[in-house]
Design a protein around this motif. Structure first.
Motif, PDB file in Angstrom:
ATOM      1  N   LYS A  71       0.813  -1.223   0.000  1.00 29.49           N
ATOM      2  CA  LYS A  71       0.000   0.000   0.000  1.00 29.49           C
ATOM      3  C   LYS A  71       0.846   1.273   0.000  1.00 29.49           C
ATOM      4  O   LYS A  71       2.067   1.225   0.224  1.00 29.49           O
ATOM      5  N   ILE A  72       0.159   2.382  -0.213  1.00 29.52           N
ATOM      6  CA  ILE A  72       0.798   3.692  -0.077  1.00 29.52           C
ATOM      7  C   ILE A  72       0.022   4.457   1.001  1.00 29.52           C
ATOM      8  O   ILE A  72      -1.197   4.621   0.899  1.00 29.52           O
ATOM      9  N   LEU A  73       0.736   4.874   2.016  1.00 26.93           N
ATOM     10  CA  LEU A  73       0.115   5.629   3.109  1.00 26.93           C
ATOM     11  C   LEU A  73       0.529   7.083   2.964  1.00 26.93           C
ATOM     12  O   LEU A  73       1.716   7.406   2.838  1.00 26.93           O
ATOM     13  N   LEU A  74      -0.475   7.970   2.936  1.00 33.19           N
ATOM     14  CA  LEU A  74      -0.196   9.404   2.786  1.00 33.19           C
ATOM     15  C   LEU A  74      -0.750  10.127   4.004  1.00 33.19           C
ATOM     16  O   LEU A  74      -1.922   9.953   4.346  1.00 33.19           O
ATOM     17  N   ILE A  75       0.085  10.931   4.653  1.00 28.86           N
ATOM     18  CA  ILE A  75      -0.378  11.670   5.832  1.00 28.86           C
ATOM     19  C   ILE A  75      -0.060  13.151   5.672  1.00 28.86           C
ATOM     20  O   ILE A  75       1.066  13.523   5.321  1.00 28.86           O
ATOM     21  N   LEU A  76      -1.075  13.977   5.875  1.00 30.28           N
ATOM     22  CA  LEU A  76      -0.844  15.429   5.908  1.00 30.28           C
ATOM     23  C   LEU A  76      -1.202  15.924   7.298  1.00 30.28           C
ATOM     24  O   LEU A  76      -2.356  15.799   7.725  1.00 30.28           O
ATOM     25  N   ASP A  77      -0.214  16.440   7.977  1.00 28.94           N
ATOM     26  CA  ASP A  77      -0.393  16.953   9.330  1.00 28.94           C
ATOM     27  C   ASP A  77      -0.221  18.451   9.274  1.00 28.94           C
ATOM     28  O   ASP A  77       0.795  18.928   8.777  1.00 28.94           O
ATOM     29  N   ASP A  78      -1.188  19.197   9.777  1.00 28.07           N
ATOM     30  CA  ASP A  78      -0.968  20.644   9.736  1.00 28.07           C
ATOM     31  C   ASP A  78      -1.193  21.313  11.076  1.00 28.07           C
ATOM     32  O   ASP A  78      -1.858  20.779  11.954  1.00 28.07           O
ATOM     33  N   GLU A  79      -0.563  22.465  11.198  1.00 26.06           N
ATOM     34  CA  GLU A  79      -0.827  23.349  12.334  1.00 26.06           C
ATOM     35  C   GLU A  79      -1.685  24.459  11.775  1.00 26.06           C
ATOM     36  O   GLU A  79      -1.263  25.183  10.864  1.00 26.06           O
ATOM     37  N   GLY A  80      -2.893  24.570  12.303  1.00 23.34           N
ATOM     38  CA  GLY A  80      -3.807  25.563  11.745  1.00 23.34           C
ATOM     39  C   GLY A  80      -5.074  25.653  12.564  1.00 23.34           C
ATOM     40  O   GLY A  80      -5.122  25.171  13.693  1.00 23.34           O
ATOM     41  N   PRO A  81      -6.119  26.231  11.987  1.00 20.48           N
ATOM     42  CA  PRO A  81      -7.349  26.449  12.749  1.00 20.48           C
ATOM     43  C   PRO A  81      -8.143  25.168  13.012  1.00 20.48           C
ATOM     44  O   PRO A  81      -9.036  25.163  13.860  1.00 20.48           O
ATOM     45  N   GLY A  82      -7.810  24.084  12.274  1.00 26.69           N
ATOM     46  CA  GLY A  82      -8.551  22.842  12.462  1.00 26.69           C
ATOM     47  C   GLY A  82      -9.929  22.903  11.828  1.00 26.69           C
ATOM     48  O   GLY A  82     -10.309  23.907  11.228  1.00 26.69           O
ATOM     49  N   ILE A  83     -10.652  21.783  11.961  1.00 28.03           N
ATOM     50  CA  ILE A  83     -12.005  21.705  11.386  1.00 28.03           C
ATOM     51  C   ILE A  83     -12.991  21.474  12.532  1.00 28.03           C
ATOM     52  O   ILE A  83     -12.866  20.509  13.280  1.00 28.03           O
ATOM     53  N   GLU A  84     -13.969  22.373  12.656  1.00 31.92           N
ATOM     54  CA  GLU A  84     -14.952  22.280  13.741  1.00 31.92           C
ATOM     55  C   GLU A  84     -15.862  21.060  13.564  1.00 31.92           C
ATOM     56  O   GLU A  84     -16.105  20.320  14.494  1.00 31.92           O
ATOM     57  N   ASP A  85     -16.359  20.896  12.341  1.00 32.23           N
ATOM     58  CA  ASP A  85     -17.334  19.848  12.078  1.00 32.23           C
ATOM     59  C   ASP A  85     -16.889  19.071  10.832  1.00 32.23           C
ATOM     60  O   ASP A  85     -17.096  19.531   9.706  1.00 32.23           O
ATOM     61  N   ILE A  86     -16.271  17.920  11.043  1.00 29.08           N
ATOM     62  CA  ILE A  86     -15.696  17.173   9.912  1.00 29.08           C
ATOM     63  C   ILE A  86     -16.782  16.650   8.968  1.00 29.08           C
ATOM     64  O   ILE A  86     -16.623  16.693   7.750  1.00 29.08           O
ATOM     65  N   ASP A  87     -17.919  16.200   9.529  1.00 30.88           N
ATOM     66  CA  ASP A  87     -19.011  15.712   8.665  1.00 30.88           C
ATOM     67  C   ASP A  87     -19.495  16.810   7.727  1.00 30.88           C
ATOM     68  O   ASP A  87     -19.768  16.575   6.549  1.00 30.88           O
ATOM     69  N   LEU A  88     -19.577  18.022   8.250  1.00 28.23           N
ATOM     70  CA  LEU A  88     -20.015  19.156   7.434  1.00 28.23           C
ATOM     71  C   LEU A  88     -18.966  19.474   6.367  1.00 28.23           C
ATOM     72  O   LEU A  88     -19.287  19.737   5.203  1.00 28.23           O
ATOM     73  N   ALA A  89     -17.695  19.414   6.759  1.00 30.28           N
ATOM     74  CA  ALA A  89     -16.603  19.695   5.811  1.00 30.28           C
ATOM     75  C   ALA A  89     -16.572  18.681   4.664  1.00 30.28           C
ATOM     76  O   ALA A  89     -16.159  19.003   3.547  1.00 30.28           O
ATOM     77  N   MET A  90     -17.041  17.468   4.946  1.00 27.84           N
ATOM     78  CA  MET A  90     -17.053  16.416   3.918  1.00 27.84           C
ATOM     79  C   MET A  90     -18.187  16.603   2.912  1.00 27.84           C
ATOM     80  O   MET A  90     -18.193  15.983   1.857  1.00 27.84           O
ATOM     81  N   LYS A  91     -19.158  17.436   3.252  1.00 27.45           N
ATOM     82  CA  LYS A  91     -20.319  17.619   2.357  1.00 27.45           C
ATOM     83  C   LYS A  91     -19.923  18.385   1.113  1.00 27.45           C
ATOM     84  O   LYS A  91     -19.286  19.442   1.193  1.00 27.45           O
TER      85      LYS A  91
END
Lengths: 144, 121
Positions: free
Chosen positions: A67-87
């Motif tokens: 497999k190929i594993l890809l990870i993006l880690d950031d320092e930032g404001p973050g996401i309040e509501d991930i389900d909403l962000a996925m819409k």
């Protein structure tokens, strides 16, 4: 085999540089062309997200035979509501991001479409971690 | 009426839209037979087809990057949008051809469709 790239938040002229480097590496490693295409599209969308929303990010690509594993880690404001962000259609992008042709709320759904597993974790005010896995065999690439 | 579909090369496409080739990043061996018109790069990144011509009025570095990621090797900039030297350099490096054209996206797309290029769906 593991590669790491730094991503600078807000630097739009450099957005895509890391994904481009990964594409070259995967091609050199003779990874299937369809897998490379799907991965770099997902990776590029994720990289643009870091540039657009975060202050700093790190992209890690870990490749083995399975497999190929890809990870993006950031320092930032973050996401309040991930389900909403996925819409599809939901976006908090700035006008500057929209002027670059992004920010239409299509990025995360498109990432999901192009990888076999997607996991997003976030701590508002601190940052976001996006983990994606694509399998060399038996994943979406073989189903489509 | 049945549509006549054609495979065309870079210069043929440029001639049809009275455009100018400003970056010749690759010699396409197969030619082009499909095009997609959009200013939204996220939309471009959802395409599954290969060897598509991108017709766009969005001339930024991210347009070139998007094409690179989506395996698009020809971009037509409409509405007289110009590719910057930085964009041309990145396009050459990534094996992408660029055509600049003064027509609107509608007119350029219409002419190329009429000449035989297919839509992606």
């Amino acid at each position: 085999m593991k590669f790491e790239y730094d991503i600078e938040g807000g630097n739009f002229s450099r957005a895509g540089f890391a994904s481009s480097e990964v594409k070259k590496k995967l091609r050199q490693l003779n990874v299937d062309i369809q897998i490379v295409r799907r991965i770099v599209v997902a990776l590029y969308e994720a990289e643009v997200n870091v540039v657009a929303h975060a202050w700093y990010g790190k992209m890690t690509v870990d490749i083995d035979e399975e497999k190929i594993l890809l990870i993006l880690d950031d320092e930032g404001p973050g996401i309040e509501d991930i389900d909403l962000a996925m819409k599809e259609g939901f976006s908090t992008a700035s006008p500057e991001v929209r002027e670059m042709g992004f920010g239409a709320g299509m990025g995360l759904p498109n990432i999901k479409k192009n990888v076999d597993t997607l996991k997003i974790t976030s701590e508002p005010g601190k940052g976001t971690r996006v983990e994606m896995i694509t399998y060399m065999k038996g994943g979406k690439n073989e189903k489509s | 009426m049945e549509r006549r579909c054609l495979i065309m090369d870079l210069q043929q496409m440029a001639n049809i839209i009275d455009g100018r080739v400003v970056a010749n990043g690759n010699e396409s061996r197969t030619g082009y037979n499909t095009a997609f018109a959009s200013d939204l790069m996220s939309d471009v990144l959802t395409l599954d087809q290969e060897n598509v011509v991108l017709i766009t009025g969005l001339a930024t570095l991210q347009t070139i990057r998007t094409a690179e990621m989506a395996d698009i090797n020809c971009i037509i900039f409409v509405r007289n949008k110009k590719a910057s030297p930085e964009m041309i350099s990145l396009a050459r490096e990534s094996g992408i051809n660029i055509v600049e054209c003064r027509y609107t996206m509608f007119r350029a797309s219409g002419l190329l469709y009429q000449a035989g290029l297919n839509p992606v769906y």
